[in-house]
Design a protein around this motif. Sequence first.
Motif, short mmCIF file in Angstrom:
data_model
loop_
_atom_site.label_atom_id
_atom_site.label_comp_id
_atom_site.label_asym_id
_atom_site.label_seq_id
_atom_site.Cartn_x
_atom_site.Cartn_y
_atom_site.Cartn_z
N PRO A 281 12.09 -0.08 6.90
CA PRO A 281 13.34 0.52 7.36
C PRO A 281 13.08 1.73 8.26
N GLY A 282 13.89 1.85 9.28
CA GLY A 282 13.71 2.93 10.25
C GLY A 282 13.88 4.32 9.66
N ASP A 283 14.61 4.43 8.55
CA ASP A 283 14.86 5.75 7.98
C ASP A 283 13.86 6.15 6.91
N LYS A 284 12.89 5.29 6.64
CA LYS A 284 11.86 5.65 5.64
C LYS A 284 10.68 6.31 6.35
N PRO A 285 10.14 7.38 5.76
CA PRO A 285 8.92 7.95 6.34
C PRO A 285 7.72 7.06 6.00
N PHE A 286 6.74 7.07 6.87
CA PHE A 286 5.54 6.27 6.63
C PHE A 286 4.38 7.19 6.25
N LYS A 287 3.79 6.89 5.09
CA LYS A 287 2.60 7.60 4.64
C LYS A 287 1.56 6.55 4.32
N THR A 288 0.41 6.64 4.96
CA THR A 288 -0.61 5.61 4.80
C THR A 288 -1.04 5.45 3.35
N LYS A 289 -1.08 6.55 2.59
CA LYS A 289 -1.54 6.43 1.19
C LYS A 289 -0.63 5.53 0.37
N ASP A 290 0.69 5.55 0.67
CA ASP A 290 1.63 4.72 -0.07
C ASP A 290 1.38 3.23 0.18
N LEU A 291 0.95 2.91 1.37
CA LEU A 291 0.70 1.51 1.72
C LEU A 291 -0.73 1.09 1.36
N SER A 292 -1.69 1.94 1.62
CA SER A 292 -3.10 1.61 1.39
C SER A 292 -3.36 1.11 -0.03
N ALA A 293 -2.78 1.76 -1.01
CA ALA A 293 -3.01 1.38 -2.40
C ALA A 293 -2.46 -0.02 -2.69
N GLN A 294 -1.34 -0.37 -2.05
CA GLN A 294 -0.71 -1.66 -2.33
C GLN A 294 -1.45 -2.83 -1.69
N ILE A 295 -2.09 -2.58 -0.56
CA ILE A 295 -2.78 -3.69 0.13
C ILE A 295 -4.30 -3.59 -0.01
N HIS A 296 -4.76 -2.62 -0.78
CA HIS A 296 -6.20 -2.44 -1.05
C HIS A 296 -7.00 -2.29 0.24
N SER A 297 -6.50 -1.44 1.12
CA SER A 297 -7.21 -1.16 2.36
C SER A 297 -7.14 0.34 2.62
N ALA A 298 -8.27 1.00 2.44
CA ALA A 298 -8.31 2.44 2.64
C ALA A 298 -8.40 2.77 4.13
N ARG A 299 -8.05 3.99 4.43
CA ARG A 299 -8.21 4.51 5.78
C ARG A 299 -7.40 3.76 6.84
N LEU A 300 -6.15 3.49 6.57
CA LEU A 300 -5.29 2.85 7.56
C LEU A 300 -4.93 3.85 8.66
N ARG B 31 -10.21 1.36 9.09
CA ARG B 31 -11.10 2.27 9.81
C ARG B 31 -12.09 1.52 10.71
N GLN B 32 -12.58 0.37 10.25
CA GLN B 32 -13.58 -0.40 10.99
C GLN B 32 -12.96 -1.22 12.14
N GLU B 33 -11.62 -1.22 12.21
CA GLU B 33 -10.89 -2.00 13.21
C GLU B 33 -11.22 -3.49 13.10
N THR B 34 -11.29 -3.95 11.85
CA THR B 34 -11.54 -5.38 11.60
C THR B 34 -10.35 -6.07 10.94
N ASP B 35 -9.50 -5.29 10.27
CA ASP B 35 -8.31 -5.83 9.62
C ASP B 35 -7.08 -5.21 10.28
N PHE B 36 -6.12 -6.06 10.67
CA PHE B 36 -4.94 -5.59 11.38
C PHE B 36 -3.69 -5.99 10.61
N TYR B 37 -2.69 -5.12 10.66
CA TYR B 37 -1.46 -5.30 9.90
C TYR B 37 -0.25 -5.00 10.78
N LEU B 38 0.79 -5.79 10.60
CA LEU B 38 2.08 -5.49 11.21
C LEU B 38 3.03 -5.18 10.06
N LEU B 39 3.47 -3.93 9.98
CA LEU B 39 4.35 -3.48 8.90
C LEU B 39 5.78 -3.38 9.41
N LEU B 40 6.69 -4.09 8.73
CA LEU B 40 8.12 -3.98 8.99
C LEU B 40 8.70 -3.12 7.88
#
Length: 184
Positions: free
Chosen positions: A79-98, A68-77
């Motif tokens: 699969p093209g057929d998987k849907p992306f939900k920020t909550k699924d990723l946020s918990a794993q990398i300990h970064s809220a509000r992606l 949210r603060q635009e201080t941490d940046f991520y490049l996520l690779l």
Amino acid sequence: MELQNGRPANTDERLDKEVRVYDFLDKLGIEYQRIDHEAAMTMEACEEIDRTLGDNTAICKNLFLCNRQETDFYLLLMPGDKPFKTKDLSAQIHSARLSFAKPEYMEKYLDITPGSVSVLGLMNDSEKKVQLLIDEDVMKEPYFGCHPCINTSSLKFTTEDLTKKIIPALGHDPITVSLPVPEV
């Protein structure tokens, strides 16, 4: 569309950032194939390209994200057929509000424009501002496909070369994540 081995014979009409990718791969001794095509802006537009690259090639969604603060940046690779939900990723990398990062950050850190995002853009991140995130399913295919920092060409090389040569040379230690497979 035709699959070619290695870099284009003539790079005079190519952008510098694309030529730098070929130089980088050649310096590492990576064998790769290339296909030139019309601009591919969506996963749907990539379907014919995917067929030309062949089976057993992981074609990824490459998402450029930030906190949210635009201080941490991520490049996520992922699969093209998987849907992306920020909550699924946020918990794993300990970064809220992606959220998706602004195009100006993409250009500033990766020298890439929207639609051209690629793991190879990390070669332009000399400040190491972008954290590489890789969904574990990407590594299951023997081949990996991505853009050479422009969306009018696509590359194919072994996933083993990606993990053992390219990523170490990029200097960005990846974090492996596990995003859920959609329920049928």
